[in-house]
Structures are given as structure tokens and as C-alpha cells.
Design a protein around this motif. Structure first.
Motif, short mmCIF file in Angstrom:
data_model
loop_
_atom_site.label_atom_id
_atom_site.label_comp_id
_atom_site.label_asym_id
_atom_site.label_seq_id
_atom_site.Cartn_x
_atom_site.Cartn_y
_atom_site.Cartn_z
N CYS A 73 0.44 -1.29 -0.53
CA CYS A 73 -0.08 0.02 0.68
C CYS A 73 0.79 1.05 0.35
O CYS A 73 1.45 1.77 0.86
CB CYS A 73 -1.06 0.23 1.24
N LEU A 74 0.91 1.81 -0.94
CA LEU A 74 1.54 3.06 -1.15
C LEU A 74 1.02 3.88 -0.25
O LEU A 74 1.32 5.15 0.08
CB LEU A 74 1.77 3.57 -2.60
N SER A 75 -0.29 4.13 -0.79
CA SER A 75 -1.41 5.27 -0.42
C SER A 75 -1.08 6.06 0.28
O SER A 75 -0.61 7.17 0.52
CB SER A 75 -1.65 5.21 1.61
N GLY A 76 -0.67 6.53 -1.59
CA GLY A 76 -0.06 8.46 -1.62
C GLY A 76 1.19 8.83 -1.50
O GLY A 76 1.75 9.58 -2.40
N ARG A 77 2.14 8.41 -0.54
CA ARG A 77 3.17 8.30 -0.36
C ARG A 77 4.23 7.85 -1.72
O ARG A 77 3.69 7.04 -2.63
CB ARG A 77 3.99 7.20 0.80
N MET A 86 6.78 -9.13 6.62
CA MET A 86 5.96 -9.92 5.08
C MET A 86 5.03 -9.72 6.09
O MET A 86 5.05 -9.90 7.07
CB MET A 86 6.51 -11.04 5.68
N GLY A 87 3.72 -9.94 5.67
CA GLY A 87 2.50 -9.70 6.49
C GLY A 87 1.03 -10.24 5.76
O GLY A 87 0.56 -9.90 5.37
N GLY A 88 1.24 -11.57 5.22
CA GLY A 88 -0.11 -12.28 4.94
C GLY A 88 0.14 -13.07 3.15
O GLY A 88 1.26 -12.55 3.04
N ARG A 89 -0.60 -13.49 3.05
CA ARG A 89 -0.28 -14.19 1.29
C ARG A 89 -1.70 -14.30 0.98
O ARG A 89 -3.01 -15.39 1.93
CB ARG A 89 0.07 -15.95 2.34
N THR A 90 -1.73 -14.77 -0.28
CA THR A 90 -3.14 -14.82 -1.35
C THR A 90 -2.47 -15.36 -2.23
O THR A 90 -2.11 -14.63 -2.93
CB THR A 90 -4.03 -13.89 -1.40
N ASN A 91 -3.16 -16.29 -2.39
CA ASN A 91 -2.91 -17.40 -3.77
C ASN A 91 -3.54 -17.28 -4.86
O ASN A 91 -5.27 -16.80 -4.57
CB ASN A 91 -2.79 -19.49 -3.39
N ALA A 92 -3.67 -17.11 -6.32
CA ALA A 92 -4.79 -17.99 -7.09
C ALA A 92 -6.11 -18.39 -6.49
O ALA A 92 -5.42 -20.09 -5.47
CB ALA A 92 -4.64 -18.41 -8.47
N GLY A 93 -7.18 -18.10 -6.18
CA GLY A 93 -8.05 -18.80 -5.93
C GLY A 93 -8.70 -18.77 -4.19
O GLY A 93 -9.82 -19.32 -3.99
N ASP A 94 -7.96 -18.18 -3.79
CA ASP A 94 -8.40 -18.15 -2.00
C ASP A 94 -8.26 -16.77 -2.28
O ASP A 94 -8.88 -15.76 -2.61
CB ASP A 94 -6.76 -17.16 -1.62
N ALA A 95 -9.78 -16.75 -1.00
CA ALA A 95 -10.48 -15.14 -0.97
C ALA A 95 -9.50 -14.53 -0.57
O ALA A 95 -8.41 -14.77 -0.12
CB ALA A 95 -11.27 -15.70 0.38
N PRO A 96 -9.56 -13.29 -0.54
CA PRO A 96 -8.78 -11.59 -1.04
C PRO A 96 -8.39 -11.36 0.01
O PRO A 96 -9.33 -11.55 1.37
CB PRO A 96 -9.26 -10.29 -1.67
N LEU A 99 -4.55 -6.67 3.54
CA LEU A 99 -3.41 -5.99 3.74
C LEU A 99 -3.43 -5.54 4.79
O LEU A 99 -3.78 -4.13 5.25
CB LEU A 99 -2.74 -5.05 2.58
N ARG A 100 -2.07 -6.03 5.89
CA ARG A 100 -1.71 -5.79 7.46
C ARG A 100 -0.93 -4.05 7.09
O ARG A 100 -0.12 -3.88 6.00
CB ARG A 100 -1.67 -6.26 8.41
N PRO A 101 -1.40 -2.60 7.37
CA PRO A 101 -0.88 -1.15 7.46
C PRO A 101 0.56 -2.22 7.57
O PRO A 101 1.30 -2.53 8.91
CB PRO A 101 -1.52 -1.12 8.14
N GLY A 102 1.82 -1.36 6.99
CA GLY A 102 2.76 -1.47 6.91
C GLY A 102 3.68 -2.44 6.35
O GLY A 102 4.94 -3.37 7.31
N ALA A 112 -6.89 -12.82 -6.17
CA ALA A 112 -7.55 -11.38 -5.26
C ALA A 112 -6.37 -10.58 -4.76
O ALA A 112 -6.16 -10.79 -4.28
CB ALA A 112 -8.58 -11.61 -4.50
N LEU A 113 -6.37 -9.04 -5.03
CA LEU A 113 -6.09 -8.30 -4.74
C LEU A 113 -5.97 -8.23 -3.19
O LEU A 113 -6.92 -8.38 -2.89
CB LEU A 113 -6.08 -6.61 -5.32
N PRO A 114 -5.55 -8.25 -2.31
CA PRO A 114 -5.55 -8.17 -0.70
C PRO A 114 -6.35 -6.23 -0.55
O PRO A 114 -5.93 -5.45 -1.64
CB PRO A 114 -4.31 -8.52 0.04
N THR A 115 -7.29 -6.19 -0.09
CA THR A 115 -7.57 -5.22 0.76
C THR A 115 -6.68 -4.36 1.10
O THR A 115 -6.00 -5.01 1.59
CB THR A 115 -9.25 -5.77 1.88
N GLY A 116 -6.60 -3.46 0.73
CA GLY A 116 -5.89 -2.60 1.02
C GLY A 116 -4.51 -2.18 0.19
O GLY A 116 -3.45 -1.19 0.53
#
Ligand SMILES: Nc1nc2c(c(=O)[nH]1)N[C@H]1C(S)=C(S)[C@@H](COP(=O)(O)OP(=O)(O)OC[C@H]3O[C@@H](n4cnc5c(N)ncnc54)[C@H](O)[C@@H]3O)O[C@H]1N2
Ligand code: MOO
Length: 416
Positions: A73-77, A86-96, A99-102, A112-116
Motif C-alpha cells: 500500500c503506497l497510499s499516496g506516498r 511480510m504480512g500474509g499471503r493470497t494465492n490464486a483461488g483464495d478469497a482476498p 493487507l496489514r498496514p506497514g 485476488a488483490l488483498p484489501t488495502g
């Protein structure tokens, strides 16, 4: 004595219409049949779509990672190089995932692109040291994200009616989860060869008889996923031909005959159409070969009477019958194909000539070379040809290098 006989019998006569007028008349005569059926998409290749397909969902159906790597997440930066855990993983086929901040979130292509998340970084640009990820390049906002709907917007018309369904259409339909499509029903066509001299292959040939080649030729020329063809042969006897025409006209959409169209004692097809209750809109066309060519209706069925000489029959089918079948199926007219002639030819002002040609690309342009000697009874010139060139009538000879319409033997797709 009557009028002087002309060796080619192509003198002006009120029944003869120009090649172009006959083409228009043939196309105008045919009306889309509007008979359709549902078929599974696996069987739809080559069929003609009868009803528009609106996308039931978007493609891609959700925002996705376009690369194996890390969602951030760049959120404007500004996307400067950074170090993130590293903070989590989403493979193809997983529900999104979320993304934990930072942190950076591991993603695979198609996941699926993780939320955030608002960018994906290819793993080739990330160094993993222990639990930390070092991003070594500036990161572009939105990088490597496939946005939902960027290929197909939900509700959009993805395939228009009248289109011949190809493999690419089937890919889109499958991606949209469409399982069946409504397509035009195959045209029912009867190919009726006429001639007491005709025998089927395998039969003994008495003196003067020949094997029927027009029947198999036209059945092959018109064969495909949109046609059901029945073939039969009738002797040169007007009532026998009329009976066959009447029976077939009650059973099919289009009846095609060959031979018996000229002025000989055994040429009965025009009379037979009348006896079968039919009508002829065109009875002669100012073209060579193929002048004795007619079309009209017998009851509800369309009728095309082609001449007996094989090239005349084949080119009549290419010039008139194929456009009719396209229209009956609800297709747009075929795109016009033109080629530059690599030959000169004599011509006459009052008729169109159809010449077999082989096509090749020379100096970047589609080029037509003459195939074989003259004579519409010959078949070998068609074997070495790919198309027939349409040479309009003129009082001057055709020069090499002229751009002419060609009718390909096998129809290219070209958007049609
Ligand atoms: N006096 C005239 N004679 C001819 C004229 C003309 O204007 N005046 N036109 C010539 C032209 S052009 C053509 S084309 C042919 C067309 O004649 P028809 O449609 O009546 O056909 P037929 O005479 O019955 O047959 C012509 C030719 O084709 C052979 N044939 C017929 N059917 C088949 C088949 N299923 N498979 C293979 N070959 C076939 C047939 O045996 C003849 O040799 O008329 C010219 N004559
Ligand atoms: O011109 Mo006919 O049509 O030769 O065969």
C-alpha cells in the motif's frame, strides 16, 4: 431464317441481367430464416450467433495481481524503495486477504488483490533478508494490478448476433461462465444434380456416361457446421425433375440444381421449376462461365439453378449461393477481398468474367495469378486455384497490375 446465330450466345437479350445486379437480387431475395437453437459452447465453433450475449459478470471478475510478488500500500506516498515485513499471503483461488498496514502481502499471479493494496511488485525486484523484504525499485501506484472490468464490463454486449463464433469468442464465453449460446439452426440444403449421363462413383459407366462431380463438389463447397446437405441426382426428364424439386422444396430451405439450364433439348430445369409451382427472379446472368444461371423460389424454399459445367457451377455457388446462405443465417455480407492481378486478359464489354486464380503475397500485396487454361468443363484449374477473380466487362483488355475483387474458395473470417 431467324437472327444470325452467335457462337457464344451472349448477345444482348432482355432476360439477361448484369453480374452485379444478379448479386444484389440474390442477396435481396434471401431473408434471414430466424430459426435458432441453444448449443453448448464446446459445440458452438463455426456457428452463427442468433442473439446478442451480454456479459453476466465483469472480466477480470475482481481486482487481481498480474505478477507473482508482493502487494503493498503506497497510499499516496511516493513509491520509493522501502523495507517491509511480510504480512500474509493470497494465492490464486483464495478469497482476498487483508493487507496489514506497514507490511507486504505475498500474492501469486491471478490472486485476488488483498484489501488495502494499491500496487504489486514483481518478486524479481524484491530481496528477502530474514523476515524483511527490501524493495529495490521505485514502485508505481497501480503497478501490476489487473482491474476488475478492464477487459469486459458487466452487461456489455461481448458478441453481436450474426457473428460466426470462433475460438476467441468461446474463450470469453467460457470465462464469463456462459454454458450455452443461441445460434442459427443449420440451413437445410438439397443439392440436386440433373443429367441422364450422370452416375455415382462405383457404378459401371456405360458409353457416354460420366461420374457426377458437381454433386460431391457442391456438397463439399457448402459443407460446414451451419448446413445440413442432402444430395440426389435426377435424369433429364422434366416431370422427374419437377417431382424432385417439389419434394425437396417441402423439406429444405434451399434447393440447388446443376445442369439442364441451357437451350439444349434435354435442358428442363426452368420448366421443371414452373411445374413445381416455383418462380424465377433471374434467368440469365451476363457472366462467363455461368450465364445460364437462375434463382427464385419454390414454395417456401429458395432455389438456385446452376449450370452443368463444373467451373460454371462452382463459381455460381461462390458468387450467388454463398452470399444467400450467409444472409439466410443472419450474417453480414462477407468482407470484400481484392488482389492485384499478375496477368493480362482479354475481355468483353457486356459480361463479367470469372477466372480461377491462385493467391500469394508478393511485395506485400495479395496477388492473383491465372490458374489453368480456359474451359469451364475443366476441373484441374480449380484444383490449383484458391479463388475466382471477378473481371468486370470492359471494351479494353485487362492489364496486369489491376486491383480486382476475388471470391476466395475458402472463406476467410475477416471480421464476418
Ligand atoms: N447452344 C448453346 N449451347 C450451350 C450454351 C448456349 O448458350 N448455347 N451455353 C453453354 C454454357 S455456357 C454452359 S455453362 C452449358 C450449360 O448447360 P446446362 O446447364 O444446360 O448443362 P448441361 O448442358 O446439362 O451440361 C453441361 C456440361 O456439364 C456436364 N455436367 C452436367 N452435370 C454434371 C455433373 N453433375 N457432374 C459433372 N459434369 C456435369 C455435362 O455432362 C455437360 O458436359 O451449356 C453450354 N451449351
Ligand atoms: O460459360 Mo458456361 O457457363 O461455360 O460453362
Amino acid at each position: 431464317m431467324g437472327a444470325a446465330l452467335r457462337d457464344d450466345n451472349f448477345g444482348a437479350d432482355t432476360q439477361t441481367v448484369s453480374f452485379d445486379a444478379a448479386r444484389h437480387a440474390a442477396a435481396a431475395l434471401a431473408r434471414p430464416l430466424d430459426r435458432s437453437e441453444d448449443v453448448p459452447i464446446a459445440l458452438a465453433a463455426g456457428r452463427v450467433l442468433a442473439a446478442a450475449i451480454e456479459a453476466p459478470s465483469a472480466l477480470p471478475p475482481f481486482d487481481q495481481a498480474a505478477m507473482d510478488g508482493y502487494a503493498v500500500c503506497l497510499s499516496g506516498r511516493k513509491g520509493v524503495p522501502v523495507v517491509l515485513p511480510m504480512g500474509g499471503r493470497t494465492n490464486a483461488g483464495d478469497a482476498p486477504g487483508v493487507l496489514r498496514p506497514g507490511t507486504a502481502h505475498r500474492v501469486m499471479t491471478g490472486a485476488a488483490l488483498p484489501t488495502g493494496a494499491d500496487a504489486v511488485v514483481m518478486q524479481e525486484h524484491v530481496a528477502r533478508r530474514g523476515d524483511l523484504l527490501h524493495f529495490d525499485l521505485p514502485i508505481e501506484p497501480g503497478a501490476h494490478i489487473r482491474r476488475s472490468g478492464e477487459d469486459v464490463v458487466r452487461g456489455a454486449a461481448v458478441i453481436e448476433p450474426g457473428r460466426m463464433i470462433g475460438w476467441a469468442d468461446i474463450a470469453v464465453l467460457a470465462a464469463l461462465g456462459v454454458r450455452t449460446v443461441r445460434v442459427a439452426c443449420p440451413l437445410r440444403i438439397a443439392v440436386v444434380t440433373t443429367g441422364s449421363e450422370l452416375r455415382d462413383g462405383g457404378e459401371p459407366l456405360p458409353a457416354g456416361a460420366i461420374y457426377d462431380s458437381n454433386g460431391p463438389m457442391l456438397a463439399a463447397l457448402l459443407a460446414g457446421p451451419n448446413t445440413h446437405i442432402v444430395s440426389l441426382s435426377v435424369r433429364d426428364e422434366v416431370n422427374a425433375i419437377a417431382d424432385a424439386l417439389q419434394t425437396q422444396a417441402g423439406a429444405v430451405d434451399l434447393v440447388i440444381t446443376t445442369a439442364g439450364m441451357s437451350v439444349g433439348d434435354a435442358d428442363h430445369v426452368r420448366d421443371a421449376v414452373g411445374r413445381a409451382g416455383g418462380r424465377l427472379d433471374i434467368v440469365k446472368v451476363a457472366m462467363k462461365p455461368g450465364k445460364p444461371l437462375a434463382f427464385g423460389m419454390i414454395g417456401e424454399a429458395y432455389f438456385a439453378g446452376l449450370p452443368g459445367n463444373p467451373q460454371a457451377a462452382a463459381y455460381g455457388a461462390l458468387a450467388f449461393v454463398r452470399p444467400m446462405t450467409r444472409r439466410l443465417l443472419g450474417q453480414a455480407p462477407a468482407k470484400r477481398v481484392t488482389a492485384r492481378t499478375a496477368f493480362a486478359a482479354s475481355r468483353k464489354p457486356d459480361r463479367t468474367e470469372l477466372l480461377p486464380v491462385s493467391l500469394s503475397v508478393e511485395h506485400g500485396r495479395l496477388t492473383a495469378r491465372r490458374s489453368g487454361p480456359d474451359g469451364s468443363h475443366r476441373m484441374m484449374p480449380m484444383v490449383s486455384a484458391d479463388a475466382v477473380a471477378v473481371v468486370p466487362g470492359a471494351s479494353t483488355p485487362l492489364e496486369a497490375g489491376t486491383c480486382l475483387e476475388v471470391l476466395p474458395f475458402d472463406q476467410p473470417r475477416l471480421g464476418g
